[in-house]
Design an enzyme around this catalytic site. Structure first.
Site, PDB file in Angstrom:
ATOM      1  N   SER A  22     -15.829   6.197 -11.448  1.00  0.00           N
ATOM      2  CA  SER A  22     -15.224   5.310 -10.439  1.00  0.00           C
ATOM      3  C   SER A  22     -15.439   3.834 -10.774  1.00  0.00           C
ATOM      4  O   SER A  22     -15.110   2.953  -9.988  1.00  0.00           O
ATOM      5  CB  SER A  22     -15.825   5.612  -9.064  1.00  0.00           C
ATOM      6  OG  SER A  22     -17.233   5.561  -9.133  1.00  0.00           O
ATOM      7  N   ASN A 109     -26.250   8.183  -2.490  1.00  0.00           N
ATOM      8  CA  ASN A 109     -25.488   8.440  -1.262  1.00  0.00           C
ATOM      9  C   ASN A 109     -25.716   7.371  -0.202  1.00  0.00           C
ATOM     10  O   ASN A 109     -24.763   6.878   0.408  1.00  0.00           O
ATOM     11  CB  ASN A 109     -25.830   9.830  -0.718  1.00  0.00           C
ATOM     12  CG  ASN A 109     -25.490  10.916  -1.730  1.00  0.00           C
ATOM     13  OD1 ASN A 109     -24.832  10.638  -2.728  1.00  0.00           O
ATOM     14  ND2 ASN A 109     -25.941  12.136  -1.489  1.00  0.00           N
ATOM     15  N   THR A 154      17.502  -6.169  23.706  1.00  0.00           N
ATOM     16  CA  THR A 154      16.949  -4.815  23.802  1.00  0.00           C
ATOM     17  C   THR A 154      17.977  -3.961  23.088  1.00  0.00           C
ATOM     18  O   THR A 154      19.181  -4.259  23.135  1.00  0.00           O
ATOM     19  CB  THR A 154      16.763  -4.333  25.263  1.00  0.00           C
ATOM     20  OG1 THR A 154      18.049  -4.279  25.882  1.00  0.00           O
ATOM     21  CG2 THR A 154      15.857  -5.257  26.059  1.00  0.00           C
ATOM     22  N   HIS A 155      17.505  -2.950  22.397  1.00  0.00           N
ATOM     23  CA  HIS A 155      18.389  -2.096  21.565  1.00  0.00           C
ATOM     24  C   HIS A 155      19.129  -2.936  20.530  1.00  0.00           C
ATOM     25  O   HIS A 155      20.221  -2.561  20.094  1.00  0.00           O
ATOM     26  CB  HIS A 155      19.404  -1.318  22.415  1.00  0.00           C
ATOM     27  CG  HIS A 155      18.800  -0.626  23.589  1.00  0.00           C
ATOM     28  ND1 HIS A 155      18.355   0.673  23.555  1.00  0.00           N
ATOM     29  CD2 HIS A 155      18.530  -1.075  24.847  1.00  0.00           C
ATOM     30  CE1 HIS A 155      17.857   1.011  24.734  1.00  0.00           C
ATOM     31  NE2 HIS A 155      17.939  -0.038  25.536  1.00  0.00           N
ATOM     32  N   SER A 276      18.256 -14.691  -6.743  1.00  0.00           N
ATOM     33  CA  SER A 276      18.776 -13.469  -7.356  1.00  0.00           C
ATOM     34  C   SER A 276      18.940 -13.720  -8.849  1.00  0.00           C
ATOM     35  O   SER A 276      19.249 -14.839  -9.269  1.00  0.00           O
ATOM     36  CB  SER A 276      20.119 -13.129  -6.718  1.00  0.00           C
ATOM     37  OG  SER A 276      20.917 -12.385  -7.612  1.00  0.00           O
ATOM     38  N   LYS A 282      22.237 -16.765  -3.905  1.00  0.00           N
ATOM     39  CA  LYS A 282      21.306 -16.017  -3.039  1.00  0.00           C
ATOM     40  C   LYS A 282      19.979 -16.720  -2.765  1.00  0.00           C
ATOM     41  O   LYS A 282      19.456 -17.444  -3.601  1.00  0.00           O
ATOM     42  CB  LYS A 282      20.985 -14.643  -3.671  1.00  0.00           C
ATOM     43  CG  LYS A 282      22.099 -13.653  -3.694  1.00  0.00           C
ATOM     44  CD  LYS A 282      22.636 -13.259  -2.331  1.00  0.00           C
ATOM     45  CE  LYS A 282      21.611 -12.585  -1.442  1.00  0.00           C
ATOM     46  NZ  LYS A 282      21.284 -11.229  -1.913  1.00  0.00           N
ATOM     47  N   ASN A 284      16.527 -15.180  -0.856  1.00  0.00           N
ATOM     48  CA  ASN A 284      16.096 -13.907  -0.261  1.00  0.00           C
ATOM     49  C   ASN A 284      14.718 -13.985   0.408  1.00  0.00           C
ATOM     50  O   ASN A 284      13.834 -14.693  -0.070  1.00  0.00           O
ATOM     51  CB  ASN A 284      16.070 -12.814  -1.332  1.00  0.00           C
ATOM     52  CG  ASN A 284      17.452 -12.551  -1.902  1.00  0.00           C
ATOM     53  OD1 ASN A 284      18.450 -12.627  -1.191  1.00  0.00           O
ATOM     54  ND2 ASN A 284      17.513 -12.282  -3.194  1.00  0.00           N
ATOM     55  N   GLU A 289      10.213  -8.926   3.447  1.00  0.00           N
ATOM     56  CA  GLU A 289      10.574  -7.550   3.075  1.00  0.00           C
ATOM     57  C   GLU A 289       9.368  -6.787   2.534  1.00  0.00           C
ATOM     58  O   GLU A 289       9.170  -5.613   2.835  1.00  0.00           O
ATOM     59  CB  GLU A 289      11.669  -7.566   2.019  1.00  0.00           C
ATOM     60  CG  GLU A 289      13.015  -7.969   2.581  1.00  0.00           C
ATOM     61  CD  GLU A 289      14.048  -8.155   1.471  1.00  0.00           C
ATOM     62  OE1 GLU A 289      15.145  -7.620   1.609  1.00  0.00           O
ATOM     63  OE2 GLU A 289      13.748  -8.830   0.467  1.00  0.00           O
ATOM     64  N   TYR A 316     -23.065  14.580   1.954  1.00  0.00           N
ATOM     65  CA  TYR A 316     -22.245  13.897   0.946  1.00  0.00           C
ATOM     66  C   TYR A 316     -21.456  14.912   0.113  1.00  0.00           C
ATOM     67  O   TYR A 316     -21.959  15.962  -0.282  1.00  0.00           O
ATOM     68  CB  TYR A 316     -23.115  13.035   0.007  1.00  0.00           C
ATOM     69  CG  TYR A 316     -22.272  12.376  -1.070  1.00  0.00           C
ATOM     70  CD1 TYR A 316     -21.590  11.195  -0.803  1.00  0.00           C
ATOM     71  CD2 TYR A 316     -22.104  12.980  -2.316  1.00  0.00           C
ATOM     72  CE1 TYR A 316     -20.770  10.617  -1.759  1.00  0.00           C
ATOM     73  CE2 TYR A 316     -21.285  12.403  -3.280  1.00  0.00           C
ATOM     74  CZ  TYR A 316     -20.624  11.218  -2.997  1.00  0.00           C
ATOM     75  OH  TYR A 316     -19.804  10.657  -3.930  1.00  0.00           O
ATOM     76  N   GLN A 321     -15.866   9.634  -2.530  1.00  0.00           N
ATOM     77  CA  GLN A 321     -15.598   8.524  -3.463  1.00  0.00           C
ATOM     78  C   GLN A 321     -14.151   8.032  -3.323  1.00  0.00           C
ATOM     79  O   GLN A 321     -13.834   6.910  -3.685  1.00  0.00           O
ATOM     80  CB  GLN A 321     -15.869   9.009  -4.891  1.00  0.00           C
ATOM     81  CG  GLN A 321     -15.621   7.985  -5.961  1.00  0.00           C
ATOM     82  CD  GLN A 321     -16.098   8.475  -7.324  1.00  0.00           C
ATOM     83  OE1 GLN A 321     -17.279   8.579  -7.572  1.00  0.00           O
ATOM     84  NE2 GLN A 321     -15.156   8.793  -8.194  1.00  0.00           N
ATOM     85  N   LYS A 324     -12.690   4.454  -1.534  1.00  0.00           N
ATOM     86  CA  LYS A 324     -12.674   3.065  -1.983  1.00  0.00           C
ATOM     87  C   LYS A 324     -11.305   2.518  -2.356  1.00  0.00           C
ATOM     88  O   LYS A 324     -10.942   1.405  -1.960  1.00  0.00           O
ATOM     89  CB  LYS A 324     -13.660   2.878  -3.134  1.00  0.00           C
ATOM     90  CG  LYS A 324     -15.077   3.016  -2.642  1.00  0.00           C
ATOM     91  CD  LYS A 324     -16.082   3.126  -3.735  1.00  0.00           C
ATOM     92  CE  LYS A 324     -17.336   3.774  -3.188  1.00  0.00           C
ATOM     93  NZ  LYS A 324     -17.166   5.197  -2.806  1.00  0.00           N
TER      94      LYS A 324
HETATM   95  N1  ARG Z   1     -19.492   6.912  -7.025  1.00  0.00           N
HETATM   96  C1  ARG Z   1     -19.965   7.852  -6.056  1.00  0.00           C
HETATM   97  C2  ARG Z   1     -19.296   7.583  -4.680  1.00  0.00           C
HETATM   98  O1  ARG Z   1     -18.728   6.580  -4.508  1.00  0.00           O
HETATM   99  C3  ARG Z   1     -21.406   7.713  -5.965  1.00  0.00           C
HETATM  100  C4  ARG Z   1     -22.133   8.746  -5.205  1.00  0.00           C
HETATM  101  C5  ARG Z   1     -22.508   9.839  -6.046  1.00  0.00           C
HETATM  102  N2  ARG Z   1     -23.408  10.684  -5.389  1.00  0.00           N
HETATM  103  C6  ARG Z   1     -23.625  11.905  -5.830  1.00  0.00           C
HETATM  104  N3  ARG Z   1     -24.405  12.647  -5.107  1.00  0.00           N
HETATM  105  N4  ARG Z   1     -23.010  12.349  -6.887  1.00  0.00           N
HETATM  106  O2  ARG Z   1     -19.305   8.389  -3.797  1.00  0.00           O
END
Ligand code: ARG
Length: 460
Positions: A22, A109, A154-155, A276, A282, A284, A289, A316, A321, A324
């Site tokens: 990650s 964790n 309205t509408h 454009s 144009k 825009n 949007e 956990y 993960q 994020k």
């Molecule tokens: N990168 C992991 C996460 O964001 C870290 C936690 C990993 N914990 C574990 N018990 N493998 O969740």
């Protein structure tokens, strides 16, 4: 070498790393991880689990790592699974075996959640500031146009004239509710979970309260399992941001309509428009949007993550993960959109004459005619039917409505004042209505709310 090399016989396969790493997105947590690690280290020292000298050595390394990461000279290696393992690995590299004391009584964790909560607090504050900035722009624009009116719909059918200031403030009130939601959400993010360990705490004499105070968290976890498994705060943040996105989308849709040749109510500043590649004439409304388009993505981030959370067993699981990327994406998109809207709205040019002439159609004061009759004692439904039938007559026979009003025995000459351009908004006196006096009160209340909003920001 991974941190768990002693337990698992062989090195991780390449595909395992490719699939599970990650680092590419959680390196954004680096500064919060270091902040939390420093606080954890301080806690270890306070309870005597490390010496003053060890504390200084390891915290020195953590600060060096912070500098290395912020100046982009930090060397990541293939076995760095995430930013947390990378920082621990480098700590040991810098100070030797004593660096291994950093993870005493801690698990990734509780470490991950702590860093993430610190980041979300920081980001929510910045987002709240941008909401206040946009609401200030809305207020200033509303104050500039005290008497300008346009058709209210309205509408998407013309309904009755409304003041432009009244119309503009609608968006601001929605953002005030968002601001309240951000502050409320923040209060639940503001909880320290360091000390929960992997899931069940530790046999070591940690002092999570000292660590919580050091990190400036208001609350402390009550249940170690809950502390590491809970991601409500992520889901809640995603929801709050989705709603801000939807409000921006609605506001954007209005700008898209207003800047069409068909409406002609407003023109975007060139700095906030695109052209454009082929059609030379144009201009825009791409910001508007994209806010509309990206609101779908924000909702997707929310629903996708809710689906990830659903049915996860305690405590956990690596699934978590997945919190994020949607979270970071929604945060980034909302920050950009809020600032882009503040600039776009600040420079938007309104076309008063087009707005007002579109609102001056005789039909748009039909309700005023009915209420004129009500004031003379006629039951509302009878007045409604009377006016409805002369509107129908006017359309079918192509006769102007005022002409029919003049000829009608229940209406006549005195009722003609109703058609005076701009008089409709002036006649409205009910609470919160689009009447000039009421909107003046509204602006005062809005200004008060804005100042309260600024004070709320100082508190979080
Ligand atoms: N990168 C992991 C996460 O964001 C870290 C936690 C990993 N914990 C574990 N018990 N493998 O969740």
């Amino acid at each position: 070498m991974t941190l768990w090399n002693s337990r698992l016989g062989s090195d991780p396969s390449k595909i395992l790393m490719d699939f599970t790493v990650s680092l590419n997105f959680d390196r954004r947590l680096a500064k919060y991880d270091i902040e939390a690690s420093l606080a954890h280290l301080y806690g270890l020292k306070e309870v005597g689990l490390i010496s003053q000298q060890e504390f200084e050595k390891i915290s020195g390394a953590l600060k060096t790592i912070g500098d290395e990461i912020s100046t982009d000279v930090f060397n990541f290696v293939d076995t760095d699974e995430d930013i947390h393992t990378a920082i621990e690995r480098r700590t040991i590299e810098i100070v030797g075996d004593v660096g291994g004391k950093l993870h005493t009584g801690r698990s990734r964790n509780d470490q991950v959640v702590t860093a993430l909560r610190l980041l979300v607090k920081d980001e929510l504050k910045q987002i709240a500031e941008r909401v206040v900035e946009l609401n200030t722009v809305i207020l200033n624009r509303a104050k500039e146009v005290p008497d300008i009116y346009l058709p209210g719909y309205t509408h998407l059918q013309r309904a009755q004239p409304v003041l432009l200031s009244h119309h503009l403030l609608v968006h601001g009130w929605a953002f005030f509710r968002d601001l309240d939601r951000i502050v409320d959400c923040y209060s639940r993010v503001d909880c320290s979970v360091l000390g929960a360990g992997a899931l069940g705490g530790t046999t070591l004499p940690l002092d999570p309260k000292t660590v919580k105070d050091k990190l400036g968290f208001k609350e402390l976890f009550e249940n170690s399992l809950d502390a590491v498994a809970d991601r409500d705060f992520v889901a809640e943040t995603l929801f709050v941001l989705s709603l801000v996105g939807i409000h921006l989308s609605k506001m954007g849709e209005e700008i898209i309509l207003w800047t069409t040749a068909e409406f002609g109510f407003a023109t975007l500043d060139d700095g906030f428009s695109t052209g454009s590649s082929m059609l030379p004439q144009k201009k825009n409304p791409d910001i508007a949007e994209l806010a509309r388009g990206k609101s779908g993505r924000l909702v997707g981030n929310l629903t996708g993550f809710l689906a990830t959370m659903k049915s996860l067993p305690l405590a956990y699981n690596r699934d978590l993960q997945e919190d994020k990327e949607p979270l970071f994406d929604s945060i980034d998109q909302i920050k950009l959109a809020l600032s882009a809207f503040a600039g776009m709205y600040d420079t938007l040019q309104f076309h008063d004459t087009t707005m007002q002439s579109s609102a001056d159609s005789a039909y748009s004061v039909a309700i005023d005619l009915a209420e004129w009759l009500v004031k003379k004692g006629m039951p509302f439904r009878s007045a409604y039917n009377l006016v409805g039938s002369i509107v129908k007559d006017s359309i079918q026979r192509h006769v102007a409505l005022p002409e029919l009003v003049l000829a009608h025995p229940d209406l006549g000459e005195p009722a003609l004042e109703i058609f005076e351009p701009g008089s409709s908004v002036r006649r409205r006196t009910s609470h919160g209505s689009t009447g000039n006096e009421q909107v003046k009160i509204q602006i005062k209340n809005y200004e008060k709310k804005l100042n309260e909003g600024k004070k709320q920001l100082l508190k979080i």
